[in-house]
Scaffold this motif. Structure first.
Motif, PDB file in Angstrom:
ATOM      1  N   LEU A 118       0.832  -1.208   0.000  1.00 19.97           N
ATOM      2  CA  LEU A 118       0.000   0.000   0.000  1.00 19.97           C
ATOM      3  C   LEU A 118       0.865   1.257   0.000  1.00 19.97           C
ATOM      4  O   LEU A 118       0.541   2.244  -0.685  1.00 19.97           O
ATOM      5  CB  LEU A 118      -0.936  -0.012   1.214  1.00 19.97           C
ATOM      6  CG  LEU A 118      -2.070  -1.051   1.182  1.00 19.97           C
ATOM      7  CD1 LEU A 118      -2.840  -1.030   2.501  1.00 19.97           C
ATOM      8  CD2 LEU A 118      -3.012  -0.787   0.007  1.00 19.97           C
ATOM      9  N   GLN A 119       1.955   1.238   0.754  1.00 18.98           N
ATOM     10  CA  GLN A 119       2.846   2.397   0.770  1.00 18.98           C
ATOM     11  C   GLN A 119       3.497   2.609  -0.593  1.00 18.98           C
ATOM     12  O   GLN A 119       3.585   3.742  -1.083  1.00 18.98           O
ATOM     13  CB  GLN A 119       3.914   2.210   1.847  1.00 18.98           C
ATOM     14  CG  GLN A 119       3.378   2.289   3.272  1.00 18.98           C
ATOM     15  CD  GLN A 119       4.441   1.988   4.307  1.00 18.98           C
ATOM     16  OE1 GLN A 119       5.525   1.498   3.983  1.00 18.98           O
ATOM     17  NE2 GLN A 119       4.135   2.263   5.572  1.00 18.98           N
ATOM     18  N   ASN A 120       3.949   1.525  -1.219  1.00 17.01           N
ATOM     19  CA  ASN A 120       4.538   1.642  -2.562  1.00 17.01           C
ATOM     20  C   ASN A 120       3.516   2.129  -3.575  1.00 17.01           C
ATOM     21  O   ASN A 120       3.829   2.960  -4.442  1.00 17.01           O
ATOM     22  CB  ASN A 120       5.100   0.291  -3.007  1.00 17.01           C
ATOM     23  CG  ASN A 120       6.298  -0.133  -2.181  1.00 17.01           C
ATOM     24  OD1 ASN A 120       7.000   0.710  -1.619  1.00 17.01           O
ATOM     25  ND2 ASN A 120       6.540  -1.430  -2.103  1.00 17.01           N
ATOM     26  N   GLY A 134       0.920   4.017  -2.915  1.00 17.63           N
ATOM     27  CA  GLY A 134       0.674   5.434  -2.653  1.00 17.63           C
ATOM     28  C   GLY A 134       1.758   6.327  -3.230  1.00 17.63           C
ATOM     29  O   GLY A 134       1.466   7.379  -3.808  1.00 17.63           O
ATOM     30  N   ARG A 135       3.026   5.895  -3.091  1.00 19.24           N
ATOM     31  CA  ARG A 135       4.114   6.693  -3.663  1.00 19.24           C
ATOM     32  C   ARG A 135       4.035   6.724  -5.193  1.00 19.24           C
ATOM     33  O   ARG A 135       4.239   7.765  -5.808  1.00 19.24           O
ATOM     34  CB  ARG A 135       5.457   6.113  -3.213  1.00 19.24           C
ATOM     35  CG  ARG A 135       5.820   6.436  -1.777  1.00 19.24           C
ATOM     36  CD  ARG A 135       7.284   6.138  -1.489  1.00 19.24           C
ATOM     37  NE  ARG A 135       7.568   4.710  -1.604  1.00 19.24           N
ATOM     38  CZ  ARG A 135       7.506   3.872  -0.569  1.00 19.24           C
ATOM     39  NH1 ARG A 135       7.167   4.314   0.630  1.00 19.24           N
ATOM     40  NH2 ARG A 135       7.793   2.588  -0.734  1.00 19.24           N
ATOM     41  N   SER A 136       3.721   5.585  -5.784  1.00 20.34           N
ATOM     42  CA  SER A 136       3.611   5.533  -7.241  1.00 20.34           C
ATOM     43  C   SER A 136       2.470   6.416  -7.737  1.00 20.34           C
ATOM     44  O   SER A 136       2.593   7.109  -8.752  1.00 20.34           O
ATOM     45  CB  SER A 136       3.394   4.083  -7.708  1.00 20.34           C
ATOM     46  OG  SER A 136       4.465   3.257  -7.321  1.00 20.34           O
ATOM     47  N   TRP A 137       1.357   6.409  -6.995  1.00 21.07           N
ATOM     48  CA  TRP A 137       0.219   7.247  -7.390  1.00 21.07           C
ATOM     49  C   TRP A 137       0.561   8.731  -7.261  1.00 21.07           C
ATOM     50  O   TRP A 137       0.166   9.544  -8.108  1.00 21.07           O
ATOM     51  CB  TRP A 137      -0.988   6.878  -6.522  1.00 21.07           C
ATOM     52  CG  TRP A 137      -2.227   7.668  -6.815  1.00 21.07           C
ATOM     53  CD1 TRP A 137      -2.817   8.609  -6.029  1.00 21.07           C
ATOM     54  CD2 TRP A 137      -3.036   7.567  -7.996  1.00 21.07           C
ATOM     55  NE1 TRP A 137      -3.935   9.103  -6.622  1.00 21.07           N
ATOM     56  CE2 TRP A 137      -4.106   8.491  -7.836  1.00 21.07           C
ATOM     57  CE3 TRP A 137      -2.958   6.810  -9.148  1.00 21.07           C
ATOM     58  CZ2 TRP A 137      -5.093   8.653  -8.809  1.00 21.07           C
ATOM     59  CZ3 TRP A 137      -3.943   6.979 -10.123  1.00 21.07           C
ATOM     60  CH2 TRP A 137      -4.981   7.883  -9.952  1.00 21.07           C
ATOM     61  N   SER A 138       1.299   9.094  -6.220  1.00 20.35           N
ATOM     62  CA  SER A 138       1.711  10.494  -6.050  1.00 20.35           C
ATOM     63  C   SER A 138       2.668  10.917  -7.162  1.00 20.35           C
ATOM     64  O   SER A 138       2.531  12.019  -7.728  1.00 20.35           O
ATOM     65  CB  SER A 138       2.375  10.690  -4.686  1.00 20.35           C
ATOM     66  OG  SER A 138       1.495  10.344  -3.638  1.00 20.35           O
ATOM     67  N   GLU A 139       3.631  10.067  -7.505  1.00 18.67           N
ATOM     68  CA  GLU A 139       4.548  10.393  -8.602  1.00 18.67           C
ATOM     69  C   GLU A 139       3.812  10.506  -9.928  1.00 18.67           C
ATOM     70  O   GLU A 139       4.115  11.380 -10.749  1.00 18.67           O
ATOM     71  CB  GLU A 139       5.628   9.310  -8.693  1.00 18.67           C
ATOM     72  CG  GLU A 139       6.564   9.274  -7.498  1.00 18.67           C
ATOM     73  CD  GLU A 139       7.525   8.099  -7.558  1.00 18.67           C
ATOM     74  OE1 GLU A 139       7.435   7.323  -8.546  1.00 18.67           O
ATOM     75  OE2 GLU A 139       8.348   7.953  -6.635  1.00 18.67           O
ATOM     76  N   PHE A 140       2.820   9.640 -10.127  1.00 19.54           N
ATOM     77  CA  PHE A 140       2.026   9.717 -11.357  1.00 19.54           C
ATOM     78  C   PHE A 140       1.256  11.032 -11.418  1.00 19.54           C
ATOM     79  O   PHE A 140       1.118  11.644 -12.483  1.00 19.54           O
ATOM     80  CB  PHE A 140       1.064   8.528 -11.401  1.00 19.54           C
ATOM     81  CG  PHE A 140       0.179   8.519 -12.616  1.00 19.54           C
ATOM     82  CD1 PHE A 140       0.688   8.170 -13.865  1.00 19.54           C
ATOM     83  CD2 PHE A 140      -1.160   8.846 -12.510  1.00 19.54           C
ATOM     84  CE1 PHE A 140      -0.122   8.161 -14.983  1.00 19.54           C
ATOM     85  CE2 PHE A 140      -1.977   8.835 -13.618  1.00 19.54           C
ATOM     86  CZ  PHE A 140      -1.455   8.488 -14.867  1.00 19.54           C
ATOM     87  N   GLY A 141       0.752  11.493 -10.257  1.00 23.98           N
ATOM     88  CA  GLY A 141       0.038  12.765 -10.228  1.00 23.98           C
ATOM     89  C   GLY A 141       0.933  13.953 -10.533  1.00 23.98           C
ATOM     90  O   GLY A 141       0.498  14.926 -11.141  1.00 23.98           O
TER      91      GLY A 141
END
Length: 400
Positions: free
Chosen positions: A341-343, A345-352
């Motif tokens: 879940l943490q990974n 979340g980070r991937s989703w933030s970088e995608f944003g």
């Protein structure tokens, strides 16, 4: 004297410099070879497996229920006959079944291992297909969430693993969620429920027997090699059962009403599912397989709601969500799930950050799809008249 010795040393060193330079120009440069790029993206295998897995379930439901081919045992026997023929052809023409060459299959192993597994496989197929005559696809998928619990209990009963209260507590959420979904089901049928419960029990027993068989490295088999050995057994068992139970009451008109081409297509989709599993396991990980299974179940429930208008109550939706969450927690574990879940979340933030506009579009589309599925499932329950009128409008081409 010193000058002459210096000239000799210099003249003696010069050829070595030239030789070094010449050798450097002759020797080829050695660069680290690049790994070969995969021909297809892993997402292709994921989509293919989900498509075939969901397609088999929807196809069977359509044949048995919508088209009125009320012969589930005959249908499973046909699937196994088709799979037997296809695996024999593939064994002689392709390399996909070369894994059978490393399996030390003897007559004794076949009688003591393959036959019992094939027997329970046949029973699970028969009960699973019989359930489609009484239950909706959505409710069947909700009941299938109990599969890990059934496997765990049978593993303990057969002595494959010692009982553990901690593990039992981890699967309790799955049981609670399925109980809630069953209690709140609008289309609950006791006969269908018993068939599906039997199918889950037989399938869990088969999986435990396979696990015990494959605990030895010499019997390691992929799903396609397993089908090569199990399909003939299931074809014979299901065929004999169909001859006794169903075929006396079946006529060729029943086959013609469905269509021979449709039955061949149905068996082909079922066989391609086993082929796609081999590639999915080889190209991805166990985590991907787990997530794909949960995603497939959710999509099947949604498609069942849209195709057959299956009503889903709020409480049933909550129960199924609890069951899926419990299944994910049981298979991954708390720490591993937290890390993923943490990974994510980070991937989703970088995608944003990289593509903010696309992320907004995806969020908006997800909200719309969720609302559409919820309204589509709840509408038959809370607004049956309006829902029927809307379906009549679409079915008649907007009144034309």
């Amino acid at each position: 004297m010193a000058d002459s010795e210096k000239k000799v040393r210099v003249s003696g060193e010069q050829p070595r410099v030239e030789a070094t330079a010449s050798s450097a120009s002759i020797l080829p440069t050695t660069e680290k070879p690049q790994p070969p790029k995969p021909s297809l993206h892993p997402a292709f295998y994921v989509v293919t497996w989900i498509g075939f897995s969901g397609g088999v379930i929807l196809f069977n439901k359509w044949l048995l229920d919508t088209l009125g081919f009320k012969f589930p045992i005959t249908l499973t026997a046909w699937h196994m006959i088709f799979a037997t023929l296809m695996t024999q052809v593939m064994a002689k023409t392709t390399t996909l079944l070369d894994g059978r060459k490393i399996v030390k299959m003897t007559g004794k192993v076949y009688l003591r291992a393959i036959l019992p597994i094939g027997f329970f496989f046949s029973l699970s197929l028969i009960c699973g297909n019989k359930a489609y005559l009484y239950l909706s696809v959505a409710f069947i998928q909700m009941l299938k969430a109990c599969m890990p619990v059934a496997v765990l209990l049978i593993t303990w009963a057969m002595g494959v693993a010692p009982p553990s209260l901690k593990t039992l507590g981890n699967v309790s959420f799955i049981v609670i969620g399925v109980v809630i979904a069953s209690y709140a089901s609008v289309e609950f049928n006791m006969t269908g429920f018993l068939y599906q419960a039997g199918g889950i029990s037989f399938e869990a027993t088969r999986l435990v027997l396979v696990q015990r068989l494959l605990s030895s490295a010499e019997y390691k088999m992929d799903p396609l090699v397993s089908l090569y050995y199990f399909a003939p057994v299931c074809a014979v068992m299901n065929g004999i059962t169909a001859l006794i139970v169903e075929i006396p009451g079946m006529t060729m008109q029943n086959v013609y009403d469905v269509g021979i081409f449709m039955l061949i297509a149905n068996a082909l989709v079922a066989f391609l599912l086993n082929v796609s599993v081999v590639f999915l396991i080889g190209k991805t990980s166990s985590l991907v397989l787990t997530l794909c299974g949960i995603l497939k179940d959710i999509l099947l429930v949604a498609l069942s709601m849209m195709i057959w208008g299956t009503p889903i109550t709020n409480l049933q939706f909550v129960g199924y969500t609890i069951a899926l969450g419990g299944m994910l927690y049981y298979r991954l574990g708390a720490e591993q799930l937290k890390g993923y879940l943490q990974n994510a979340g980070r991937s989703w933030s970088e995608f944003g950050v990289q593509r903010p506009a696309l992320r907004k579009v995806l969020v908006f589309a997800l909200v719309l799809i969720t609302l559409f599925l919820l309204l589509g499932g709840l509408a038959p329950t809370y607004a049956p008249t309006q829902t029927k009128n809307l379906k009549d409008i679409f079915s008649t081409g907007l009144g034309s």
